[in-house]
Write a protein that holds these residues in place. Structure first.
Motif, short mmCIF file in Angstrom:
data_model
loop_
_atom_site.label_atom_id
_atom_site.label_comp_id
_atom_site.label_asym_id
_atom_site.label_seq_id
_atom_site.Cartn_x
_atom_site.Cartn_y
_atom_site.Cartn_z
N GLY A 14 0.80 -1.21 0.00
CA GLY A 14 0.00 0.00 0.00
C GLY A 14 0.83 1.26 0.00
N ARG A 15 2.11 1.15 0.27
CA ARG A 15 3.00 2.29 0.15
C ARG A 15 3.64 2.24 -1.22
NH1 ARG A 15 4.50 4.93 4.80
NH2 ARG A 15 3.96 3.95 6.77
N ARG A 16 3.48 3.29 -1.99
CA ARG A 16 4.08 3.33 -3.32
C ARG A 16 5.37 4.14 -3.24
NH1 ARG A 16 0.46 5.25 -8.26
NH2 ARG A 16 -0.60 3.34 -7.66
N LEU A 17 6.49 3.43 -3.27
CA LEU A 17 7.79 4.09 -3.21
C LEU A 17 8.15 4.66 -4.58
CD1 LEU A 17 9.65 1.41 -1.08
CD2 LEU A 17 8.61 3.52 -0.28
N ARG A 18 8.87 5.73 -4.58
CA ARG A 18 9.24 6.42 -5.81
C ARG A 18 10.75 6.38 -5.97
NH1 ARG A 18 4.30 6.90 -8.24
NH2 ARG A 18 2.79 7.82 -6.80
N TRP A 19 11.21 6.23 -7.21
CA TRP A 19 12.65 6.11 -7.44
C TRP A 19 13.38 7.38 -7.07
CZ3 TRP A 19 15.41 9.29 -10.57
CH2 TRP A 19 14.71 10.04 -11.52
N TRP A 20 12.72 8.54 -7.22
CA TRP A 20 13.41 9.80 -6.93
C TRP A 20 13.55 10.04 -5.43
CZ3 TRP A 20 8.73 9.79 -9.71
CH2 TRP A 20 7.59 10.16 -8.99
N THR A 21 12.89 9.27 -4.61
CA THR A 21 13.15 9.30 -3.17
C THR A 21 14.06 8.15 -2.75
OG1 THR A 21 11.15 8.00 -2.70
CG2 THR A 21 10.94 10.40 -2.71
N GLU A 22 13.97 7.02 -3.43
CA GLU A 22 14.80 5.87 -3.09
C GLU A 22 16.26 6.10 -3.45
OE1 GLU A 22 14.24 2.71 -1.52
OE2 GLU A 22 12.70 4.09 -0.82
N LEU A 23 16.52 6.64 -4.63
CA LEU A 23 17.89 6.81 -5.09
C LEU A 23 18.70 7.72 -4.16
CD1 LEU A 23 19.98 6.09 -7.19
CD2 LEU A 23 19.16 7.98 -8.60
N PRO A 24 18.21 8.91 -3.80
CA PRO A 24 18.99 9.73 -2.85
C PRO A 24 19.19 9.04 -1.51
CG PRO A 24 17.30 11.07 -3.92
CD PRO A 24 17.01 9.64 -4.28
N LEU A 25 18.20 8.27 -1.06
CA LEU A 25 18.34 7.56 0.20
C LEU A 25 19.48 6.55 0.14
CD1 LEU A 25 17.37 6.78 3.05
CD2 LEU A 25 15.74 5.22 1.96
N LEU A 26 19.52 5.75 -0.94
CA LEU A 26 20.58 4.75 -1.10
C LEU A 26 21.95 5.42 -1.22
CD1 LEU A 26 18.80 2.32 -3.58
CD2 LEU A 26 19.17 1.99 -1.14
N VAL A 27 22.02 6.51 -1.99
CA VAL A 27 23.30 7.22 -2.14
C VAL A 27 23.75 7.78 -0.79
CG1 VAL A 27 24.39 9.23 -3.19
CG2 VAL A 27 22.93 7.75 -4.57
N LEU A 28 22.81 8.32 -0.03
CA LEU A 28 23.16 8.89 1.28
C LEU A 28 23.69 7.82 2.22
CD1 LEU A 28 23.13 11.33 3.21
CD2 LEU A 28 20.77 10.73 3.78
N VAL A 29 23.02 6.67 2.26
CA VAL A 29 23.45 5.59 3.16
C VAL A 29 24.82 5.07 2.74
CG1 VAL A 29 22.94 3.24 3.91
CG2 VAL A 29 21.13 4.95 3.85
N TYR A 30 25.03 4.90 1.43
CA TYR A 30 26.33 4.39 0.98
C TYR A 30 27.44 5.40 1.25
CZ TYR A 30 29.96 2.18 -1.77
OH TYR A 30 31.13 1.60 -2.16
#
Length: 335
Positions: A14-30
């Motif tokens: 029911g949560r629709r994740l968006r690539w433009w929020t996922e990509l910065p999150l992954l880059v930030l964590v890495y």
């Protein structure tokens, strides 16, 4: 939109994740992981002592597979060169590709898998900080290890310092060997592909990738066998922490009110909600006899038009005196 949990996935539907929020999150964590790995550099002498202790324990347990594998890789370039490419490249390629595949094709499982990967990576960073470890290739020559990355550096884009590009050896922590996240990330990829892949080829890759990676990290003298075991253990602990991590993340998002979690439910979720509300409605569940239409009329197999049927008489009730309430063809009682 309400959250619903998919059985056995640990994900939230029911949560629709968006690539433009996922990509910065992954880059930030890495980026945080890479910076923390550099800051976790400990004393070199302590790292060497830790490496020798691991090697001593392996010899006592007869687990020292690094020496024969390293000799095999250094004596045969047709094995050593591909292994160096494997070590230097694949964890940067396969892990993101599996994440993208999950995001696009198995979205219901993506969030839990991403949380598993990130949590385990942060646990590995704690290991680098608490136990800096000298890899076998950096021990003195008397211990019998050869750095295959340096030996075959003319064949690849890496230099003599770990798997970093030439001239960028100072940008990596060469004493971050315990645990082996090469093995940990490969195990994550293998489990995800095995659980959510369908074809036999994908299943075969799910088994082969972590096994070959384990052999490669030892044969190239970048890790001890116990480093690989620790990498698998870190992934196990990270998997156990997925649900608590997701709960904490949901609470934090609810507090700050992040807008990208309030996306519309997908058509499949809306359709599923309608079907559940219809099936579980009070009218459907509270009817005493679902075959009753109205006014004592029932339908039986093969009938389209309901006809009157006689209901079973309740204990102690008087029989009906109306002929219409008797069965078909019943005789009228004599007066």
């Amino acid at each position: 939109m309400p959250q619903t949990h998919a059985p056995g996935t640990g994900g939230i539907v029911g949560r629709r994740l968006r690539w433009w929020t996922e990509l910065p999150l992954l880059v930030l964590v890495y980026a945080a992981y890479s910076a923390g790995r550099l800051l976790a550099r400990g004393d070199v002498s302590g790292a060497v002592d830790n490496g020798l202790d691991i090697l001593h324990v392996e010899k006592l347990l007869r687990l020292n597979a690094e020496h024969p594998l390293n000799r095999l890789f250094t004596d045969h370039s047709w094995i050593g060169v591909p292994a160096d490419f494997w070590y230097a490249s694949l964890h940067y390629l396969v892990t993101p590709l599996v994440l993208v595949w999950l995001f696009r094709s198995r979205a219901v499982h993506y969030r839990a898998a991403r949380a598993w990967l990130m949590t385990s990576t942060m646990i590995g960073l704690i290991g680098f900080t608490l136990m800096p470890t000298c890899p076998p290739r950096l021990l003195s020559e008397g211990y019998g290890f050869v750095d295959t990355m340096a030996q075959y550096s003319d064949f690849g884009w890496w230099g003599g310092e770990a798997s970093a590009p030439r001239g960028l050896g100072g940008m990596t922590n060469q004493y971050a060997a315990m645990p082996s996240l090469h093995v940990g990330w490969a195990l994550w990829c293998g489990v995800v592909l095995w659980r959510h892949g369908r074809s036999p080829l994908v299943r075969a890759a799910a088994v082969a990738y972590p096994l070959i990676t384990t052999i490669v990290v030892m044969g190239t003298a970048n890790h001890y066998f116990l480093d690989a075991v620790a990498g698998a253990a870190v992934m196990g602990v990270g998997l156990l922490l997925v649900r608590p991590v997701l709960r904490v993340a949901d609470r934090m998002k609810a507090r700050v009110g992040l807008p990208f979690d309030a996306a519309r439910p997908s058509a499949e979720v809306r359709a599923g909600a309608r079907s559940r509300s219809f099936a579980g409605s009070p009218a459907a569940s509270s009817a005493p006899d679902s075959s009753l239409v109205s006014g004592g009329c029932q339908t039986s197999t093969g009938e389209r038009i309901p006809r009157p049927r006689q209901r079973p008489a309740e204990p102690g009730a008087e029989p009906s005196a109306r002929p219409a309430e008797a069965g078909d063809g019943a005789k009228t009682a004599a007066r």
